[in-house]
Motif scaffolding. Sequence first.
Motif, PDB file in Angstrom:
ATOM      1  N   UNK A  14       0.913  -1.311  -0.077  1.00 31.53           N
ATOM      2  CA  UNK A  14      -0.211  -0.033  -0.163  1.00 31.53           C
ATOM      3  C   UNK A  14       0.574   1.274   0.427  1.00 31.53           C
ATOM      4  N   UNK A  15       0.390   2.074  -0.844  1.00 32.81           N
ATOM      5  CA  UNK A  15       1.678   3.211  -0.771  1.00 32.81           C
ATOM      6  C   UNK A  15       0.092   4.522  -0.223  1.00 32.81           C
ATOM      7  N   UNK A  16       1.007   5.460   0.500  1.00 33.81           N
ATOM      8  CA  UNK A  16       0.141   6.442   1.215  1.00 33.81           C
ATOM      9  C   UNK A  16       1.027   7.854  -0.181  1.00 33.81           C
ATOM     10  N   UNK A  17       0.052   8.271  -0.775  1.00 33.15           N
ATOM     11  CA  UNK A  17       0.287   9.749  -1.422  1.00 33.15           C
ATOM     12  C   UNK A  17      -0.036  10.708  -0.885  1.00 33.15           C
ATOM     13  N   UNK A  18      -0.338  10.553   0.481  1.00 37.62           N
ATOM     14  CA  UNK A  18      -0.015  11.906   0.875  1.00 37.62           C
ATOM     15  C   UNK A  18       1.111  11.691   1.596  1.00 37.62           C
ATOM     16  N   UNK A  19       2.854  11.199   1.650  1.00 33.62           N
ATOM     17  CA  UNK A  19       3.900  11.088   2.388  1.00 33.62           C
ATOM     18  C   UNK A  19       4.857  12.112   0.947  1.00 33.62           C
ATOM     19  N   UNK A  76       6.017  11.091  -1.764  1.00 33.62           N
ATOM     20  CA  UNK A  76       6.832  10.470  -2.855  1.00 33.62           C
ATOM     21  C   UNK A  76       6.274   9.511  -3.884  1.00 33.62           C
ATOM     22  N   UNK A  77       5.350   9.562  -4.075  1.00 33.28           N
ATOM     23  CA  UNK A  77       4.294   9.075  -4.710  1.00 33.28           C
ATOM     24  C   UNK A  77       5.219   8.571  -5.739  1.00 33.28           C
ATOM     25  N   UNK A  78       5.904   8.965  -6.673  1.00 34.83           N
ATOM     26  CA  UNK A  78       6.493   7.929  -7.940  1.00 34.83           C
ATOM     27  C   UNK A  78       7.509   7.619  -6.931  1.00 34.83           C
ATOM     28  N   UNK A  79       8.185   7.606  -6.516  1.00 37.09           N
ATOM     29  CA  UNK A  79       9.161   6.320  -5.786  1.00 37.09           C
ATOM     30  C   UNK A  79       8.807   5.806  -5.051  1.00 37.09           C
ATOM     31  N   UNK A  80       7.682   5.441  -4.478  1.00 33.41           N
ATOM     32  CA  UNK A  80       6.852   4.465  -3.166  1.00 33.41           C
ATOM     33  C   UNK A  80       6.002   3.744  -4.025  1.00 33.41           C
ATOM     34  N   UNK A  81       5.574   3.951  -5.690  1.00 33.24           N
ATOM     35  CA  UNK A  81       4.449   3.248  -5.741  1.00 33.24           C
ATOM     36  C   UNK A  81       6.138   2.046  -7.067  1.00 33.24           C
ATOM     37  N   UNK A  82       7.056   3.170  -7.590  1.00 33.21           N
ATOM     38  CA  UNK A  82       8.137   2.242  -8.374  1.00 33.21           C
ATOM     39  C   UNK A  82       8.846   1.380  -7.424  1.00 33.21           C
ATOM     40  N   UNK A  83       9.348   1.354  -6.110  1.00 30.67           N
ATOM     41  CA  UNK A  83       9.251   0.463  -4.900  1.00 30.67           C
ATOM     42  C   UNK A  83       8.503  -0.902  -5.089  1.00 30.67           C
ATOM     43  N   UNK A  86      -9.717   8.035  -9.084  1.00 27.28           N
ATOM     44  CA  UNK A  86      -8.934  10.084  -8.658  1.00 27.28           C
ATOM     45  C   UNK A  86      -8.492  11.088  -9.658  1.00 27.28           C
ATOM     46  N   UNK A  87      -8.178   9.874 -10.584  1.00 28.65           N
ATOM     47  CA  UNK A  87      -7.353  11.765 -11.903  1.00 28.65           C
ATOM     48  C   UNK A  87      -5.970  11.937 -11.297  1.00 28.65           C
ATOM     49  N   UNK A  88      -6.113  12.380 -12.055  1.00 29.17           N
ATOM     50  CA  UNK A  88      -4.412  13.366 -11.288  1.00 29.17           C
ATOM     51  C   UNK A  88      -3.568  12.432 -11.184  1.00 29.17           C
ATOM     52  N   UNK A  89      -2.347  13.673 -10.450  1.00 31.02           N
ATOM     53  CA  UNK A  89      -1.175  13.535 -10.292  1.00 31.02           C
ATOM     54  C   UNK A  89      -1.727  12.369  -9.956  1.00 31.02           C
ATOM     55  N   UNK A  90      -2.414  10.870  -9.257  1.00 27.58           N
ATOM     56  CA  UNK A  90      -2.294   8.897  -9.492  1.00 27.58           C
ATOM     57  C   UNK A  90      -1.577   8.574 -10.829  1.00 27.58           C
ATOM     58  N   UNK A  91      -3.322   9.522 -11.684  1.00 29.03           N
ATOM     59  CA  UNK A  91      -3.560   8.386 -12.670  1.00 29.03           C
ATOM     60  C   UNK A  91      -2.267   8.375 -13.681  1.00 29.03           C
ATOM     61  N   UNK A  92      -1.739  10.281 -13.717  1.00 25.17           N
ATOM     62  CA  UNK A  92      -0.558  10.495 -14.692  1.00 25.17           C
ATOM     63  C   UNK A  92       0.548   9.735 -13.792  1.00 25.17           C
ATOM     64  N   UNK A  93       1.131   8.978 -12.851  1.00 26.29           N
ATOM     65  CA  UNK A  93       1.849   8.323 -11.908  1.00 26.29           C
ATOM     66  C   UNK A  93       1.529   6.774 -12.769  1.00 26.29           C
TER      67      UNK A  93
END
Length: 333
Positions: A194-199, A201-208, A221-228
């Motif tokens: 599970x990745x906390x988008x509020x932390x 570092x979304x891109x780095x945590x999602x990659x990990x 949700x769209x937006x930044x999370x969709x783009x990432x």
Amino acid sequence: MTASNRQIVLDSIPQGRLSPEHFRLEAAERPSPAEGELLLKARYISLDAANRAWMQGATYRSALTSGQVMAGGALAEVVESRAPGFSPGDLVFADMGWREYGAVPAKGLSKLPAMEPLTHLLSVYGVAGLTAYFGLLECGRPKAGETVVVSAAAGSVGSIVGQIARIKGCRVVGVAGGAEKCAWLKDELGFDEAVDYKAGALRQELKAACPGGIDVYFDNVGGDIFETCLFAMNTHGRIACCGAVSQYDGAAPAHGPRGVPGLIVTKRLTLQGFIVSDFYDKRDAALAELKSWVESGELKVQEDVIEGLENTPAALIGLLHGENRGKRMVKVG
């Protein structure tokens, strides 16, 4: 004396963030059903991010206007029937708005089975459960061993999507707001990560969390999370586009994802938008499978019930701010 009927009116269309001042609670006369209609008493009102989207303009339904009863679906009980096939005491799900009583056409409505808890008819066996089921399985088409990412993973739809993906043998990663929700997804619902988008570092945590990339992304949700997630997709990846809650309440984003056409072509991605009614011809089979998972304990149902019609505006605002876990609804009485 005329029987009363409390209802919540959309007093004005918000230009920015939704607030309690955009609504008002008023008393009206209880309606009488015309021929072919049912008089319904709301038991539980369903709350969804789409309630906010309807204020922005026409979608799959007409845009809301100021001064009308706030739109929304409810699990309701038939009080009086002037239509064949329905009797007092029957349960239905109807678009009757935020009110205690409503007279609605019986056409298109179906009787629901009585069950305990009754709230499951709005969550796992209602729009939320069916949206998760069809969006993932019909649009995402996951295969065992693939990595599935779902945003708003602690919400009504996302929490079910992740569990179905796990049942289907996938590696499941949820994106949610806050360490507490992320821990709940892993510890209680069985998500792999599970990745906390509020932390921050979304891109780095999602990659990990997805070292091998993403095969299926379920977007709420769209937006930044969709783009990432879009730029982390594997070749022949599938994206099920369910909602864009990040864009419903407040200013529109300055720009959308850049470089998307080339990315879609080179990775041969499939992006599919849908609404749950697209698949209603398969509803009975879907409900049977959802029921089997719930009864076996493979699928856990999380519900968030708020008491009182007067608290419906605050409950919707809280949902938009991510307060809820699972399906949020309001118990009318």
